[in-house]
Design a protein around this motif. Structure first.
Motif, mmCIF file in Angstrom:
data_model
loop_
_atom_site.group_PDB
_atom_site.id
_atom_site.type_symbol
_atom_site.label_atom_id
_atom_site.label_comp_id
_atom_site.label_asym_id
_atom_site.label_seq_id
_atom_site.Cartn_x
_atom_site.Cartn_y
_atom_site.Cartn_z
ATOM 1 N N LEU A 154 12.936 55.700 47.005
ATOM 2 C CA LEU A 154 12.471 54.830 48.098
ATOM 3 C C LEU A 154 13.620 54.577 49.157
ATOM 4 N N ARG A 155 14.804 54.720 48.894
ATOM 5 C CA ARG A 155 15.935 54.613 49.681
ATOM 6 C C ARG A 155 15.991 55.963 50.697
ATOM 7 N N GLU A 156 15.954 56.982 49.990
ATOM 8 C CA GLU A 156 15.906 58.464 50.565
ATOM 9 C C GLU A 156 14.458 58.439 51.609
ATOM 10 N N PHE A 157 13.423 57.960 51.035
ATOM 11 C CA PHE A 157 12.340 58.323 51.895
ATOM 12 C C PHE A 157 12.590 57.417 53.138
ATOM 13 N N VAL A 158 13.044 56.203 53.021
ATOM 14 C CA VAL A 158 13.222 55.343 54.339
ATOM 15 C C VAL A 158 14.069 56.075 55.396
ATOM 16 N N ASP A 159 15.316 56.548 54.943
ATOM 17 C CA ASP A 159 16.230 57.439 55.691
ATOM 18 C C ASP A 159 15.665 58.626 55.975
ATOM 19 N N THR A 160 14.865 59.528 55.668
ATOM 20 C CA THR A 160 14.293 60.533 55.941
ATOM 21 C C THR A 160 13.228 60.464 56.572
ATOM 22 N N ALA A 161 12.167 59.385 56.419
ATOM 23 C CA ALA A 161 11.183 59.420 57.177
ATOM 24 C C ALA A 161 11.204 58.554 58.379
ATOM 25 N N GLY A 162 12.450 57.799 58.342
ATOM 26 C CA GLY A 162 12.708 56.967 59.604
ATOM 27 C C GLY A 162 11.876 55.735 59.680
ATOM 28 N N ARG A 163 11.167 55.370 58.646
ATOM 29 C CA ARG A 163 10.329 54.088 58.677
ATOM 30 C C ARG A 163 10.132 53.618 57.246
ATOM 31 N N LEU A 164 9.466 52.409 57.268
ATOM 32 C CA LEU A 164 9.191 51.876 55.895
ATOM 33 C C LEU A 164 7.817 52.561 55.362
ATOM 34 N N PRO A 165 7.662 52.722 54.057
ATOM 35 C CA PRO A 165 6.401 53.407 53.705
ATOM 36 C C PRO A 165 5.340 52.475 53.910
ATOM 37 N N VAL A 166 4.008 53.230 53.962
ATOM 38 C CA VAL A 166 2.856 52.566 54.085
ATOM 39 C C VAL A 166 2.154 52.840 52.635
ATOM 40 N N ALA A 167 0.923 52.187 52.497
ATOM 41 C CA ALA A 167 0.099 52.203 51.401
ATOM 42 C C ALA A 167 -0.034 53.690 50.870
ATOM 43 N N ALA A 168 -0.537 54.560 51.758
ATOM 44 C CA ALA A 168 -0.552 56.153 51.336
ATOM 45 C C ALA A 168 0.719 56.655 50.762
ATOM 46 N N ASP A 169 1.741 56.123 51.161
ATOM 47 C CA ASP A 169 3.270 56.988 50.825
ATOM 48 C C ASP A 169 3.496 56.559 49.032
ATOM 49 N N GLN A 170 2.790 55.464 48.732
ATOM 50 C CA GLN A 170 3.381 54.895 47.572
ATOM 51 C C GLN A 170 3.049 55.845 46.322
ATOM 52 N N ILE A 171 2.206 56.598 46.269
ATOM 53 C CA ILE A 171 1.782 57.537 45.095
ATOM 54 C C ILE A 171 2.998 58.555 45.152
ATOM 55 N N HIS A 172 3.380 59.139 46.612
ATOM 56 C CA HIS A 172 4.206 60.232 46.803
ATOM 57 C C HIS A 172 5.598 59.749 46.154
ATOM 58 N N ILE A 173 6.013 58.448 46.603
ATOM 59 C CA ILE A 173 7.186 57.885 46.258
ATOM 60 C C ILE A 173 7.320 57.922 44.733
ATOM 61 N N ALA A 174 6.456 57.334 44.054
ATOM 62 C CA ALA A 174 6.266 57.262 42.627
ATOM 63 C C ALA A 174 6.270 58.660 41.884
ATOM 64 N N ARG A 175 5.692 59.378 42.351
ATOM 65 C CA ARG A 175 5.772 60.606 41.885
ATOM 66 C C ARG A 175 6.996 61.610 41.896
ATOM 67 N N THR A 176 7.740 61.345 43.018
ATOM 68 C CA THR A 176 9.052 61.889 43.338
ATOM 69 C C THR A 176 9.790 61.225 42.428
ATOM 70 N N GLN A 177 9.818 59.798 42.397
ATOM 71 C CA GLN A 177 10.729 59.253 41.352
ATOM 72 C C GLN A 177 10.666 59.898 39.761
ATOM 73 N N VAL A 178 9.463 60.133 39.461
ATOM 74 C CA VAL A 178 9.392 60.625 38.118
ATOM 75 C C VAL A 178 9.690 61.950 38.191
ATOM 76 N N ALA A 179 9.443 62.699 38.998
ATOM 77 C CA ALA A 179 9.702 64.281 39.062
ATOM 78 C C ALA A 179 11.640 64.296 39.011
ATOM 79 N N ARG A 180 12.115 63.368 39.514
ATOM 80 C CA ARG A 180 13.676 63.461 39.746
ATOM 81 C C ARG A 180 14.153 62.863 38.406
ATOM 82 N N GLU A 181 13.318 62.116 37.682
ATOM 83 C CA GLU A 181 13.770 61.623 36.345
ATOM 84 C C GLU A 181 13.698 62.839 35.462
ATOM 85 N N ALA A 182 12.544 63.685 35.551
ATOM 86 C CA ALA A 182 12.281 65.097 34.648
ATOM 87 C C ALA A 182 13.560 65.920 34.802
#
Length: 177
Positions: free
Chosen positions: A37-65
């Motif tokens: 989420l921190r990287e998302f905010v820095d990269t996107a230059g904004r707070l996430p909206v509802a539609a961003d939540q699944i992307h944020i969670a998927r990316t977190q899981v992919a990075r764990e893997a």
């Protein structure tokens, strides 16, 4: 070689998740996965909206893997899809079905909840000007109970938190044996 155990580190903003994850990784001689989420905010230059939540969670899981094969003993995860789901409830009034499936299907070997006792510091990730850590922590504890997820609350200064986790996980293995 056995798979490293994944340790979820959850809590509200400014609860000390990142500090704890980094210290635990150093203490156990392994690695940790930062909160995307921190990287998302820095990269996107904004707070996430509802539609961003699944992307944020998927990316977190992919990075764990991606990190799991390099972990030694434990992989410390600074947040999880469940925390993304909690924030979805807090800020968007509910959890998207796809995010719900991801949160339900992605478990951890241990779950730590950082008590919201540290001073709240606005860091650009917040939607409000005041501390809402109590409300977020309440939602988190509700979700953990509803899902039957066992957890350990860690509180106090950094050294006390580290000791509490060491009591749960055991002492780090010494080099060479």
């Amino acid at each position: 070689m056995t798979r490293a155990l994944r340790v979820a580190i959850l809590g509200s903003a400014s609860a000390g998740k990142t500090t704890l994850a980094a210290r635990l990784a150093r203490h156990y001689g392994t690695i940790w996965v930062p909160e995307y989420l921190r990287e998302f905010v820095d990269t996107a230059g904004r707070l996430p909206v509802a539609a961003d939540q699944i992307h944020i969670a998927r990316t977190q899981v992919a990075r764990e893997a991606a990190a799991l094969p390099a972990a030694r003993g434990y992989l410390f995860c600074d947040t999880t899809p469940l925390m993304t789901a909690v924030y979805s409830r807090q800020y968007f009034g509910g959890i998207d079905p796809e995010l719900e499936r991801l949160a339900r299907g992605h478990g951890y070997d241990h779950t730590l909840v950082c008590a919201p006792e540290l001073p709240w510091v606005p860091d650009g990730l917040h939607r409000e000007e005041t501390d809402v850590s109590g409300a977020v922590t309440g939602l988190l504890l509700e979700e953990l109970a509803a899902r039957g997820i066992a957890y350990t609350v860690v509180s106090g200064p950094a050294a006390e938190r580290l000791l509490k986790v060491e009591q749960l996980l055991g002492r780090p293995a010494t080099l060479g044996g």
